[in-house]
Design a protein around this motif. Structure first.
Motif, PDB file in Angstrom:
ATOM      1  N   HIS A 233      59.499  78.627 105.681  1.00 51.03           N
ATOM      2  CA  HIS A 233      59.875  77.921 104.541  1.00 51.03           C
ATOM      3  C   HIS A 233      61.832  78.751 103.586  1.00 51.03           C
ATOM      4  O   HIS A 233      61.955  77.902 102.976  1.00 51.03           O
ATOM      5  N   LEU A 234      61.650  79.758 104.390  1.00 53.23           N
ATOM      6  CA  LEU A 234      63.077  80.250 102.936  1.00 53.23           C
ATOM      7  C   LEU A 234      64.148  79.980 104.209  1.00 53.23           C
ATOM      8  O   LEU A 234      65.359  79.504 103.288  1.00 53.23           O
ATOM      9  N   PHE A 235      64.346  80.024 104.915  1.00 52.90           N
ATOM     10  CA  PHE A 235      65.449  79.174 106.003  1.00 52.90           C
ATOM     11  C   PHE A 235      66.060  77.636 106.268  1.00 52.90           C
ATOM     12  O   PHE A 235      66.867  77.332 106.121  1.00 52.90           O
ATOM     13  N   VAL A 236      64.341  77.405 105.816  1.00 57.40           N
ATOM     14  CA  VAL A 236      64.585  75.628 105.941  1.00 57.40           C
ATOM     15  C   VAL A 236      63.933  75.128 104.521  1.00 57.40           C
ATOM     16  O   VAL A 236      64.631  74.130 104.889  1.00 57.40           O
ATOM     17  N   THR A 237      62.777  75.200 104.255  1.00 56.68           N
ATOM     18  CA  THR A 237      62.659  73.719 103.399  1.00 56.68           C
ATOM     19  C   THR A 237      63.292  74.476 102.047  1.00 56.68           C
ATOM     20  O   THR A 237      63.862  73.538 100.943  1.00 56.68           O
ATOM     21  N   GLN A 239      66.103  76.113 101.317  1.00 57.54           N
ATOM     22  CA  GLN A 239      67.286  75.433 101.575  1.00 57.54           C
ATOM     23  C   GLN A 239      67.922  73.804 101.419  1.00 57.54           C
ATOM     24  O   GLN A 239      69.287  73.664 101.183  1.00 57.54           O
ATOM     25  N   VAL A 240      66.918  73.508 102.158  1.00 57.80           N
ATOM     26  CA  VAL A 240      66.740  71.557 102.032  1.00 57.80           C
ATOM     27  C   VAL A 240      66.694  71.478 100.326  1.00 57.80           C
ATOM     28  O   VAL A 240      67.585  70.583  99.816  1.00 57.80           O
ATOM     29  N   VAL A 241      65.945  71.314 100.029  1.00 65.24           N
ATOM     30  CA  VAL A 241      65.581  71.788  98.215  1.00 65.24           C
ATOM     31  C   VAL A 241      67.113  72.142  98.113  1.00 65.24           C
ATOM     32  O   VAL A 241      67.444  71.242  96.920  1.00 65.24           O
ATOM     33  N   LEU A 242      67.748  73.615  97.844  1.00 61.82           N
ATOM     34  CA  LEU A 242      68.641  73.801  97.323  1.00 61.82           C
ATOM     35  C   LEU A 242      70.010  73.046  97.275  1.00 61.82           C
ATOM     36  O   LEU A 242      70.985  71.968  96.767  1.00 61.82           O
ATOM     37  N   LYS A 243      70.269  72.721  98.876  1.00 65.09           N
ATOM     38  CA  LYS A 243      71.152  71.564  99.703  1.00 65.09           C
ATOM     39  C   LYS A 243      70.889  70.148  98.711  1.00 65.09           C
ATOM     40  O   LYS A 243      72.127  69.306  97.783  1.00 65.09           O
TER      41      LYS A 243
END
Length: 445
Positions: A233-237, A239-243
């Motif tokens: 969740h920290l490194f994928v989810t 970061q995808v939401v941020l992008k």
């Protein structure tokens, strides 16, 4: 070495020392190491540091938010900021728990496990949502500040800021005074942060030394899956939401958030980490104070991505241990309950386990099953707090970017806002000037 390296080094040494004490059997009740080191020096230093951070929360949130409201330029913007932040916090919480349930169910953790525990857990009643909404408006703002009731403090600070705007030019002196107090609070946070490496060492060493590794091995499946989902969740989810919502890269975001994440990991408290998160979001990530002063304390209160993941994984684990088939309907109920509970239990101490007991009751799982995971919850709480804090920062950046309240030059500068020991250095000339000011004031009297 900069502060980040020192803090990470303190954390690494704390883990090593804690493991040596635990594996060497030196932490037995009544032993000298247990009495004078683990529950003595480590406990005292760590607790003093956490108290120092908590000491800063209320004045920092109060002054920062008043300054934010006064400097926002458009009072309608505050409503948009609040709406966007609330929706994003709820969406990320729902994604978090759905991810937890999906991965835990697919891996079948807890199946065929005959775990026994002597730990007892009694479910607590959480306040109804109506009571939480009523308590947003404090009958006594001083008492709300004393109790650290964040939603009440946020409401009072916003009302104060709006009141100052309505008074107009006559309030200029008061606004300047509040801005000065806010700056003083930030300097006090810098002083506390300078002591962080030693405190982090003590906090981590005590936690690891006290954690029974035999229990960790017994619940290895649950622990590994939960940690895996939290890191995903920290490194994928996130970061995808941020992008997707801001178009910004995650590499520099993660590098700048490292300090706040380690603080959150060490203290296991989103509220206690507010001063560090607020400093990181404004000075390192470039979010204007008008946005961060609202989104950070608001997120620390209602954003529970890490806790929601724990709800999902723990529900699947306990259901498998007790051979209860929840089915698709049961899991959807868990997701909905967790999202609603994150609002209804806002600011309640021990919120994670309260939420879990509510979820268990709703889907018909035995509440005493929570006793199985109590022993390892302290370690996992540290990790999920770091995830919660990261979620607060992601939402703050997204909302600020959408409202034109993000300084991209600061965000993209890897050295912007980096902690400098000069921040806590007393200038001799300034000391002499202050002494002269005080002396002249007394002499004038």
């Amino acid at each position: 070495m900069n502060l980040t390296v020192k803090v990470l080094l303190g954390m690494a040494l704390g883990i090593v020392v804690g493991l040596v004490i635990n594996l060497g059997g030196m932490n037995a009740a009544g032993s000298l190491i247990n009495e004078y080191l683990v529950n003595g020096l480590f406990h005292v230093v760590g607790k003093m540091f956490v108290n120092a951070l908590k000491m800063m929360v209320v004045p920092l949130v109060l002054f920062s938010l008043i300054c934010g409201v006064c400097g926002i330029g458009d009072i309608k913007l505050l409503g948009r900021i609040g709406s966007k932040a609330f929706v994003l916090y709820m969406v990320t919480t729902a994604i978090a728990i759905a991810t937890g349930i999906l991965l835990a169910a697919s891996l079948g953790i807890g199946e065929g496990m005959n775990a026994e525990t002597t730990a007892k857990f009694t479910g607590k009643e959480s306040p109804p949502l109506s009571e939480v909404l009523i308590n947003v408006i404090p009958s006594n703002p001083v008492n709300a500040m004393a109790q650290g009731e964040m939603l009440s403090i946020i409401f009072f600070a916003i009302l104060c800021g709006v009141g100052l705007l309505l008074v107009g030019k006559k309030a200029k002196t008061v606004v300047e005074f509040v801005e000065l107090l806010n700056e003083v609070m930030m300097k006090m946070v810098s002083i506390i942060m300078a002591l962080a490496p030693y405190a982090v060492f003590c906090l981590i060493a005590k936690a690891i030394a006290s954690l029974g590794l035999d229990l960790l091995a017994q619940l290895l499946g649950y622990v590994l899956v939960l940690i895996g989902v939290l890191l995903f969740h920290l490194f994928v989810t996130l970061q995808v939401v941020l992008k997707v919502f801001s178009g910004l890269g995650s590499k520099i975001f993660l590098a700048k958030m490292r300090n706040a994440q380690v603080f959150a990991f060490s203290t296991s408290s989103s509220n206690a980490t507010i001063p560090v998160t607020l400093r990181t979001v404004t000075e390192r990530l470039g979010v204007k104070n008008s946005v961060a002063s609202f989104t950070v304390p608001f997120g620390a209160t209602i954003n529970m991505d890490g806790t929601a993941i724990m709800q999902g994984v723990a529900t699947v684990f306990i259901a498998n241990v007790y051979n209860v088939d929840l089915g698709m309907g049961g899991y959807l109920t868990v997701i909905l309950m967790s999202v609603l509970a994150s609002i209804g239990t806002a600011g309640v101490p021990g919120v994670g386990l309260i939420m879990l007991s509510m979820v268990f009751t709703q889907v018909g799982l035995p509440i005493e099953g929570i006793g199985l995971i109590l022993g390892v919850d302290r370690l996992l709480d540290m990790i999920r707090t770091a995830v919660n804090v990261s979620g607060d920062a992601v939402v703050s950046v997204i909302v600020a970017k959408s409202e034109g309240q993000l300084n991209l030059d600061v965000y993209n500068d890897p050295d912007a806002g980096a902690f400098n020991t000069a921040d806590v250095h007393l200038d001799e000339e300034v000391e002499r000037e202050m002494a002269q000011v005080v002396s002249s004031t007394h002499d004038h009297r």
